[in-house]
Design an enzyme around this catalytic site. Structure first.
Site, PDB file in Angstrom:
ATOM      1  N   GLU A 126      30.163  44.534  36.542  1.00  0.00           N
ATOM      2  CA  GLU A 126      30.196  44.783  37.987  1.00  0.00           C
ATOM      3  C   GLU A 126      29.771  46.208  38.278  1.00  0.00           C
ATOM      4  O   GLU A 126      29.953  47.110  37.459  1.00  0.00           O
ATOM      5  CB  GLU A 126      31.612  44.585  38.517  1.00  0.00           C
ATOM      6  CG  GLU A 126      31.845  43.307  39.285  1.00  0.00           C
ATOM      7  CD  GLU A 126      31.326  43.323  40.705  1.00  0.00           C
ATOM      8  OE1 GLU A 126      31.462  42.291  41.380  1.00  0.00           O
ATOM      9  OE2 GLU A 126      30.782  44.365  41.143  1.00  0.00           O
ATOM     10  N   ASP A 127      29.206  46.389  39.489  1.00  0.00           N
ATOM     11  CA  ASP A 127      28.850  47.743  39.918  1.00  0.00           C
ATOM     12  C   ASP A 127      29.706  48.241  41.068  1.00  0.00           C
ATOM     13  O   ASP A 127      29.536  49.379  41.523  1.00  0.00           O
ATOM     14  CB  ASP A 127      27.372  47.783  40.350  1.00  0.00           C
ATOM     15  CG  ASP A 127      27.170  47.165  41.721  1.00  0.00           C
ATOM     16  OD1 ASP A 127      26.473  47.768  42.558  1.00  0.00           O
ATOM     17  OD2 ASP A 127      27.710  46.053  41.961  1.00  0.00           O
ATOM     18  N   LYS A 186      59.143  71.574  49.475  1.00  0.00           N
ATOM     19  CA  LYS A 186      60.551  71.266  49.252  1.00  0.00           C
ATOM     20  C   LYS A 186      60.702  70.082  48.303  1.00  0.00           C
ATOM     21  O   LYS A 186      61.651  70.023  47.518  1.00  0.00           O
ATOM     22  CB  LYS A 186      61.226  70.960  50.590  1.00  0.00           C
ATOM     23  CG  LYS A 186      62.704  70.626  50.484  1.00  0.00           C
ATOM     24  CD  LYS A 186      63.280  70.233  51.838  1.00  0.00           C
ATOM     25  CE  LYS A 186      64.754  69.865  51.716  1.00  0.00           C
ATOM     26  NZ  LYS A 186      65.302  69.330  52.980  1.00  0.00           N
ATOM     27  N   GLN A 187      59.769  69.127  48.407  1.00  0.00           N
ATOM     28  CA  GLN A 187      59.909  67.883  47.658  1.00  0.00           C
ATOM     29  C   GLN A 187      58.558  67.199  47.553  1.00  0.00           C
ATOM     30  O   GLN A 187      57.559  67.674  48.087  1.00  0.00           O
ATOM     31  CB  GLN A 187      60.900  66.966  48.369  1.00  0.00           C
ATOM     32  CG  GLN A 187      60.435  66.501  49.746  1.00  0.00           C
ATOM     33  CD  GLN A 187      61.567  66.022  50.617  1.00  0.00           C
ATOM     34  OE1 GLN A 187      62.312  66.813  51.173  1.00  0.00           O
ATOM     35  NE2 GLN A 187      61.712  64.708  50.725  1.00  0.00           N
ATOM     36  N   THR A 203      19.400  44.664  45.550  1.00  0.00           N
ATOM     37  CA  THR A 203      19.089  44.056  46.848  1.00  0.00           C
ATOM     38  C   THR A 203      19.795  44.801  47.985  1.00  0.00           C
ATOM     39  O   THR A 203      19.789  44.338  49.115  1.00  0.00           O
ATOM     40  CB  THR A 203      19.520  42.578  46.875  1.00  0.00           C
ATOM     41  OG1 THR A 203      20.943  42.504  46.690  1.00  0.00           O
ATOM     42  CG2 THR A 203      18.824  41.794  45.775  1.00  0.00           C
ATOM     43  N   ASP A 246      27.914  40.201  38.033  1.00  0.00           N
ATOM     44  CA  ASP A 246      27.624  40.355  39.454  1.00  0.00           C
ATOM     45  C   ASP A 246      26.101  40.415  39.565  1.00  0.00           C
ATOM     46  O   ASP A 246      25.404  40.626  38.567  1.00  0.00           O
ATOM     47  CB  ASP A 246      28.273  41.620  40.007  1.00  0.00           C
ATOM     48  CG  ASP A 246      28.040  41.783  41.491  1.00  0.00           C
ATOM     49  OD1 ASP A 246      27.897  42.941  41.942  1.00  0.00           O
ATOM     50  OD2 ASP A 246      27.959  40.761  42.206  1.00  0.00           O
ATOM     51  N   LEU A 247      25.578  40.250  40.762  1.00  0.00           N
ATOM     52  CA  LEU A 247      24.128  40.218  40.926  1.00  0.00           C
ATOM     53  C   LEU A 247      23.585  41.568  41.384  1.00  0.00           C
ATOM     54  O   LEU A 247      22.924  42.284  40.633  1.00  0.00           O
ATOM     55  CB  LEU A 247      23.751  39.112  41.919  1.00  0.00           C
ATOM     56  CG  LEU A 247      22.270  38.989  42.299  1.00  0.00           C
ATOM     57  CD1 LEU A 247      21.400  38.818  41.062  1.00  0.00           C
ATOM     58  CD2 LEU A 247      22.088  37.826  43.259  1.00  0.00           C
ATOM     59  N   ASP A 248      23.918  41.925  42.611  1.00  0.00           N
ATOM     60  CA  ASP A 248      23.344  43.142  43.175  1.00  0.00           C
ATOM     61  C   ASP A 248      23.917  44.375  42.491  1.00  0.00           C
ATOM     62  O   ASP A 248      25.131  44.527  42.360  1.00  0.00           O
ATOM     63  CB  ASP A 248      23.633  43.202  44.677  1.00  0.00           C
ATOM     64  CG  ASP A 248      22.950  44.377  45.338  1.00  0.00           C
ATOM     65  OD1 ASP A 248      21.790  44.649  44.986  1.00  0.00           O
ATOM     66  OD2 ASP A 248      23.586  45.035  46.183  1.00  0.00           O
ATOM     67  N   LYS A 286      29.545  46.797  50.477  1.00  0.00           N
ATOM     68  CA  LYS A 286      29.213  46.575  49.077  1.00  0.00           C
ATOM     69  C   LYS A 286      30.211  45.615  48.432  1.00  0.00           C
ATOM     70  O   LYS A 286      31.407  45.833  48.457  1.00  0.00           O
ATOM     71  CB  LYS A 286      29.212  47.911  48.323  1.00  0.00           C
ATOM     72  CG  LYS A 286      28.492  47.858  46.989  1.00  0.00           C
ATOM     73  CD  LYS A 286      28.325  49.247  46.414  1.00  0.00           C
ATOM     74  CE  LYS A 286      27.491  49.216  45.141  1.00  0.00           C
ATOM     75  NZ  LYS A 286      27.313  50.562  44.570  1.00  0.00           N
ATOM     76  N   SER A 320      28.622  36.240  42.371  1.00  0.00           N
ATOM     77  CA  SER A 320      28.084  37.065  43.446  1.00  0.00           C
ATOM     78  C   SER A 320      28.625  36.596  44.778  1.00  0.00           C
ATOM     79  O   SER A 320      28.786  35.391  45.021  1.00  0.00           O
ATOM     80  CB  SER A 320      26.553  36.974  43.458  1.00  0.00           C
ATOM     81  OG  SER A 320      26.032  37.592  44.621  1.00  0.00           O
ATOM     82  N   ALA A 321      28.898  37.564  45.671  1.00  0.00           N
ATOM     83  CA  ALA A 321      29.368  37.223  47.018  1.00  0.00           C
ATOM     84  C   ALA A 321      28.241  36.677  47.882  1.00  0.00           C
ATOM     85  O   ALA A 321      28.488  36.148  48.958  1.00  0.00           O
ATOM     86  CB  ALA A 321      29.981  38.455  47.675  1.00  0.00           C
ATOM     87  N   TRP A 381      64.612  58.472  57.000  1.00  0.00           N
ATOM     88  CA  TRP A 381      63.524  57.676  56.455  1.00  0.00           C
ATOM     89  C   TRP A 381      63.815  57.184  55.040  1.00  0.00           C
ATOM     90  O   TRP A 381      63.293  56.148  54.621  1.00  0.00           O
ATOM     91  CB  TRP A 381      62.232  58.504  56.429  1.00  0.00           C
ATOM     92  CG  TRP A 381      62.245  59.603  55.393  1.00  0.00           C
ATOM     93  CD1 TRP A 381      63.038  60.698  55.372  1.00  0.00           C
ATOM     94  CD2 TRP A 381      61.415  59.693  54.239  1.00  0.00           C
ATOM     95  NE1 TRP A 381      62.761  61.480  54.275  1.00  0.00           N
ATOM     96  CE2 TRP A 381      61.765  60.891  53.565  1.00  0.00           C
ATOM     97  CE3 TRP A 381      60.383  58.902  53.711  1.00  0.00           C
ATOM     98  CZ2 TRP A 381      61.140  61.298  52.387  1.00  0.00           C
ATOM     99  CZ3 TRP A 381      59.770  59.317  52.542  1.00  0.00           C
ATOM    100  CH2 TRP A 381      60.153  60.496  51.897  1.00  0.00           C
ATOM    101  N   ASP A 382      64.646  57.928  54.302  1.00  0.00           N
ATOM    102  CA  ASP A 382      64.881  57.550  52.914  1.00  0.00           C
ATOM    103  C   ASP A 382      65.678  56.253  52.790  1.00  0.00           C
ATOM    104  O   ASP A 382      65.733  55.667  51.705  1.00  0.00           O
ATOM    105  CB  ASP A 382      65.569  58.679  52.137  1.00  0.00           C
ATOM    106  CG  ASP A 382      66.757  59.282  52.873  1.00  0.00           C
ATOM    107  OD1 ASP A 382      67.287  58.632  53.773  1.00  0.00           O
ATOM    108  OD2 ASP A 382      67.142  60.423  52.526  1.00  0.00           O
ATOM    109  N   LYS A 436      36.119  39.150  46.870  1.00  0.00           N
ATOM    110  CA  LYS A 436      36.541  40.299  46.092  1.00  0.00           C
ATOM    111  C   LYS A 436      37.196  41.327  47.038  1.00  0.00           C
ATOM    112  O   LYS A 436      36.757  41.455  48.178  1.00  0.00           O
ATOM    113  CB  LYS A 436      35.324  40.938  45.399  1.00  0.00           C
ATOM    114  CG  LYS A 436      34.547  39.994  44.480  1.00  0.00           C
ATOM    115  CD  LYS A 436      33.245  40.650  44.015  1.00  0.00           C
ATOM    116  CE  LYS A 436      32.391  39.661  43.217  1.00  0.00           C
ATOM    117  NZ  LYS A 436      31.096  40.254  42.810  1.00  0.00           N
TER     118      LYS A 436
END
Length: 1008
Positions: free
Chosen positions: A962-963, A613-614, A810, A802-804, A838, A907-908, A371-372, A938
């Site tokens: 923003e929230d 191990k790692q 809302t 942002d709004l809400d 959200k 606002s979205a 994998w490496d 966003k």
């Protein structure tokens, strides 16, 4: 004809390393095998260890990536799906040999007195030189000078070439000289012993099918006994003045050509030797000798200097884009160049052969790759030699059919599962708990592929093979996990082993789950990209793979609902569901030379304890750490560093990278240096078996991803550069999307230089900057640790809200509207699903609801549902009044107006304007974004950039409020200062966080 080179005077050893040359001025027989590894040359197909031409072969040798033997794995108890065979790389005919005869006596360098010795590997040109001055047991003094080069481009397709220039000069010898140039066969694979890091079995050598030698050339034809591979090795020469052909020799296990000269003191005889190799896996191929002869004649006609010049030109092109320097540590600079050189020369570049863990420099791990290859080696190539990265991925593509077979062996009805260790694509691990259970191999391949696509934009490769790899490997994840109702419907993955091989067969290994999440979502994005850009080709691929759209929906749903086990008490991600419940390792630490625990303890003893191990969790935080708070990374680093032995050479660089990110400069430097000279100083005691390819790659990543803070997010380059205390500066080059970029750091800041190509947008310490050729950009170094926070108060000309959740609430109104529509349609919908909506626009929200329900609807039906929900929402907001504004909103808006700031809304919601009107504040805003015309929602920056442009204000002079975490990512990506409104832990990316808008003090955030 060739001319002997002039004698070089003896030179004294110097303590100051040459940053472009690996030099030795003394020879230690006890370190001979290590040195054969360090001075090996390779081209991705052929590797030749760096021994002495005049010595017996012994541990020296030559390897071809395509030549291996297959032999059965014997079990006392065999169960379905166990690996049945293993592949073992075999040494091929060795064409290095040139025996030196002085009269009737063959030179024995072990019995001679050494008067002077020099050897160097020129990392800039790929040329290896050696000088040996000695006095024979018979009292004769001579000097041997040897040069060799192994070009990436032999000049003939499908043929590998080794070129040697060999000179013998007399100091005081008078008499006949014979140079016997040979190809020697009969080398068997090395005994593997009890160290599982080397391999599990030995194999007999190649069969010698035919041999011939005459004045013109000599060659041998060899074949494996079971795997059906044939190889031809041929040699020819150019002779210097005084040398003449004497005879051809055909022995039981060798062929040779003997050349004679007469030497007097001060005279020299020189020969150029050319050795070519060609392979075929068809037992009926008849044109191999002729093909090799044609290439051999071409090489001899060109001569050593032309071949060496061609290799130097190839390396010059590489270093032109990948050049690096360290001001203040010449040893580290040399080691990094050495590591990068070895990584480049052993990386598979023919698109057919894989890139082994030991490269082509030795027999460790039986020549297998793991994998490496994609997790460590390929990323370095993607940044420095993208054409090599492409070839490495194409080799994986050719192993896709065996991976499908392996998936069926593991009881998966569809898809492909790459094996843990392999040469030809089949599983070669006999220990399934740390082998076949390591499903994260699929995610590593997807990671490497995704990075290559980001770095190159190579949609042709995506269509040729990349998409098929992504899709077929993504199919495995839904078959080893499920949406677990006991985990709230989260997608859980069972009975797997992560990178930490001291913990096996667990549920919800964090690294596996996190990387599977990235894999699944990348596959979805590629599907959507091809739907937009190449729909016909996508349809043809889907038909060939019998891939249905409901599978893509499942991938998306699994990716979005992936279970990532977070331990609230410790504030870290748990390595798996039970790791933190186990006792810590009780046994005393081993003193003295490093010795991995796996050599002394039964695996089950290791599995019962908190011992790693790692890097495991830490590896995930480095490769896929986006949107994980710095504080969580720091706590996770601290916890897992305390329980990790670093028994794997893969570990130190990963811990060092994360240490750099979380501000632990001393630990970052320690881990960097722990790995820097892992082979040069044989730190793990097994460099004899070959270089540690992934560890070499890790040191470059430690410089670039660690100290320079390079990450790729959403296809963009992001840097957060810091400078180690002991260095005055460092720099490196990258290739990115057809451009060359230089990054130079000094104490007074960092300079980004776009050397060519179209303008490039990158991110520096959270700030978006634009690069153009001829216009270097200088910035201060980043603050180590958390994402660099912008300071307040700061100059600003606009506030973007942002709004809400910022101005009003809302969320419940939206929830009731969605809930009503979902109930009418019989779609499951609750507050948990609602949380995912959200900050997300209407159609994307509907897609989330439908994916959760497992429903696929037509575009027309979805539009009708979205409009119905919107109607319910519009009806609800008709009841909104100014009383629904959060406390403090009107004060903030009035103060901003009084200060002359412009106000915008991002606002979205497509009903934002109507809602502001109902709240009585619509006239306070200079611009309200129209969510319907924003291409990307966003967390993309589009909506905030749209508002800033409409306001006529530069993003750097805007403050966003923003929230939602997605909104903060949008603000920061747009290059604006961000103020979070709500829970500080959730809004960790904010430059400042307030509990509510009423706490916003304009004077504290906007400077006068």
């Amino acid at each position: 004809m060739i001319q002997p080179q002039p004698l070089a005077p003896d030179t004294a050893s110097t303590d100051a390393p040459d940053a472009w040359r690996l030099r030795q001025n003394a020879f230690d027989p006890a370190r001979a095998r290590r040195d054969q590894t360090l001075f090996a040359l390779a081209n991705g197909s052929l590797g030749v260890r760096g021994g002495f031409e005049e010595a017996d072969g012994g541990s020296d040798g030559s390897f071809l990536a395509a030549v291996f033997e297959k032999h059965p794995i014997h079990y006392h108890e065999r169960f379905p799906g166990f690996a049945r065979n293993t592949d073992t790389r075999l040494p091929v005919a060795d064409g290095q040999r040139i025996a030196v005869w002085l009269g009737a006596q063959r030179l024995d360098i072990d019995a001679a007195q050494w008067l002077g010795f020099e050897r160097e590997l020129d990392l800039r040109s790929g040329l290896m030189r050696r000088r040996l001055r000695l006095k024979t047991a018979q009292g004769h003094s001579i000097e041997i000078r040897a040069e060799r080069v192994l070009p990436f481009d032999s000049g003939a397709a499908g043929v590998d070439l080794l070129a040697i220039r060999y000179t013998v000069a007399s100091i005081d010898y008078s008499g006949p000289l014979a140079l016997v140039s040979a190809i020697e066969c009969g080398h068997a694979a090395a005994e593997q012993g009890d160290d599982p890091r080397i391999g599990v079995a030995s194999a007999e050598g190649l069969q010698l099918l035919s041999r011939q030698a005459d004045q013109r050339s000599a060659d041998v034809v060899q074949a494996t006994r079971r795997s059906g591979v044939r190889v031809v090795c041929s040699q020819a020469h150019r002779l210097g003045d005084g040398l003449s052909f004497d005879e051809a020799v055909i022995g039981a296990e060798h062929v040779a050509q003997r050349y004679l000269a007469q030497l007097q003191p001060g005279q020299a005889a020189a020969i150029e030797k050319f050795v070519v190799y060609a392979t075929d896996n068809s037992p009926h191929a008849t044109d191999l000798p002729a093909h090799a002869a044609q290439a051999l004649n071409q090489a001899a006609a060109q001569g050593f200097d032309a071949i060496a010049a061609r290799q130097a030109a190839s390396l010059a092109q590489f270093w032109d884009g990948a050049e690096l320097f360290i001001d203040g540590d010449a040893g580290a600079e040399q080691a990094l160049r050495f590591n990068l050189f070895h990584l480049l020369q052993s990386a598979g570049r023919d698109g057919i052969n894989g890139t082994a863990a030991k490269g082509l420099t030795g027999e460790g791990y039986e020549g297998h790759y793991f994998w490496d290859t994609e997790a460590f080696m390929l990323p370095v190539m993607a940044y420095t030699a993208p054409e090599v990265a492409r070839a490495m991925l194409h080799a994986r593509f050719l192993a896709l059919e065996p991976a499908r077979k392996h998936a069926r062996e593991m009881n998966h009805a569809r898809g492909a599962l790459f094996p843990w260790r392999t040469i030809t694509g089949g599983e070669c691990s006999a220990h399934y708990p740390s082998g076949s259970a390591a499903y994260h191999i699929n995610a590593a391949v997807a990671y490497g592929l995704g990075l290559y696509l980001d770095a190159s934009g190579d949609i042709d490769f995506l269509l040729e093979c990349g998409a098929e790899i992504l899709f077929e490997t993504a199919r495995i994840w839904p078959q080893i996990g499920h949406f677990n109702p006991r985990r709230g419907g989260a997608f859980c993955i069972h009975e797997v082993t992560g990178p930490d091989e001291y913990t096996a067969l667990v549920d919800n290994n964090f690294y596996t789950n996190r990387m599977a999440q990235q894999h699944l979502l990348r596959a979805v994005r590629v599907w959507e990209q091809l739907q937009r850009e190449r729909p016909q080709q996508l349809q043809a691929l889907a038909q060939r793979l019998q891939l249905e759209t409901h599978e893509i929906d499942t991938w998306r749903r699994a990716g979005e609902r992936m279970f990532l086990h977070f331990d609230q008490a410790l504030g870290i991600y748990a390595q798996d569901d039970t790791f933190l419940d186990k006792p810590r390792w009780p046994f005393p630490k081993h003193e003295g030379e490093h010795r991995p625990l796996l050599l002394d303890y039964h695996p089950i003893t290791l599995y019962r304890h908190q011992i790693c191990k790692q890097a495991d969790v830490v590896m995930a935080l480095v490769l896929a750490g986006d949107d994980i708070p710095a504080a969580v990374k720091r706590r996770s680093y601290d916890y897992y560093e305390a329980v990790t032995t670093h028994d794997s050479t893969l570990s130190a660089s990963v811990f060092g990278i994360l240490a750099s990110e979380v501000g632990l400069a001393d630990q970052a430097e320690r881990f960097f240096h722990d790995n820097l000279r892992v082979d040069l100083d044989d730190l793990h005691g097994n460099t004899d078996h070959g270089v540690h390819m992934a560890a070499l790659a890790g040191t470059w990543l430690g410089l670039v991803s660690g100290f320079a803070g390079l990450r790729v997010s959403d296809g963009d380059l992001k840097f957060s550069p810091t400078l180690p205390r002991q260095w005055r500066g460092f720099g490196f080059g990258l290739r990115w999307q057809g451009r060359r970029l230089r990054v130079n750091l000094r104490r007074d800041g960092v300079e980004y230089v776009l050397l060519d190509g179209a303008p490039l947008s990158i991110e520096h310490a959270g700030e978006r900057i634009e690069l153009r050729t001829g216009a270097p950009v200088r910035k201060p170094l980043a603050t180590p640790g958390d994402e660099a926070k912008l300071a307040f108060p700061r100059p600003a000309q606009a506030l973007i809200f942002d709004l809400d959740g910022v101005l009003t609430d809302t969320a419940q109104t939206h929830y009731r509207a969605w809930k009503r529509m979902a109930d009418e349609e019989g779609l499951p919908f609750d507050q948990h699903v609602n949380e995912q909506l959200k900050g997300v626009d209407r159609m994307s929200s509907l897609d989330i609801i439908l994916r959760h329900a497992g429903k696929v609807l037509s575009a027309e039906h979805k539009l009708a549902l979205a409009e119905r929900k919107n109607g319910y929402y519009v009806d609800a907001i008709a009841e909104v009044t100014p009383k629904d504004l959060f406390p403090g909103v009107e004060r903030v808006l009035e103060q901003a107006r009084a200060r002359g700031l412009k106000l915008g809304l991002a606002s979205a919601s497509r009903n934002a304007a109507a809602l502001l009107d109902r709240l009585g504040i619509a006239d306070r805003f200079d611009y309200i974004a129209d969510a319907a015309r924003i291409a990307r929602a966003k967390p993309a920056p589009d909506i905030f950039l749209d508002v800033a442009a409409a306001l006529g204000v530069a993003p750097s002079l805007c403050i966003g409020l923003e929230d939602a975490a997605a909104g903060l990512v949008s603000i920061k990506t747009a290059g604006m200062a961000a103020v979070g409104i709500g829970d500080a832990a959730t809004l960790a990316r904010a430059d400042a966080c307030l509990p509510d808008i009423a706490s916003f003090d304009l004077n504290a955030f906007v400077s006068p």
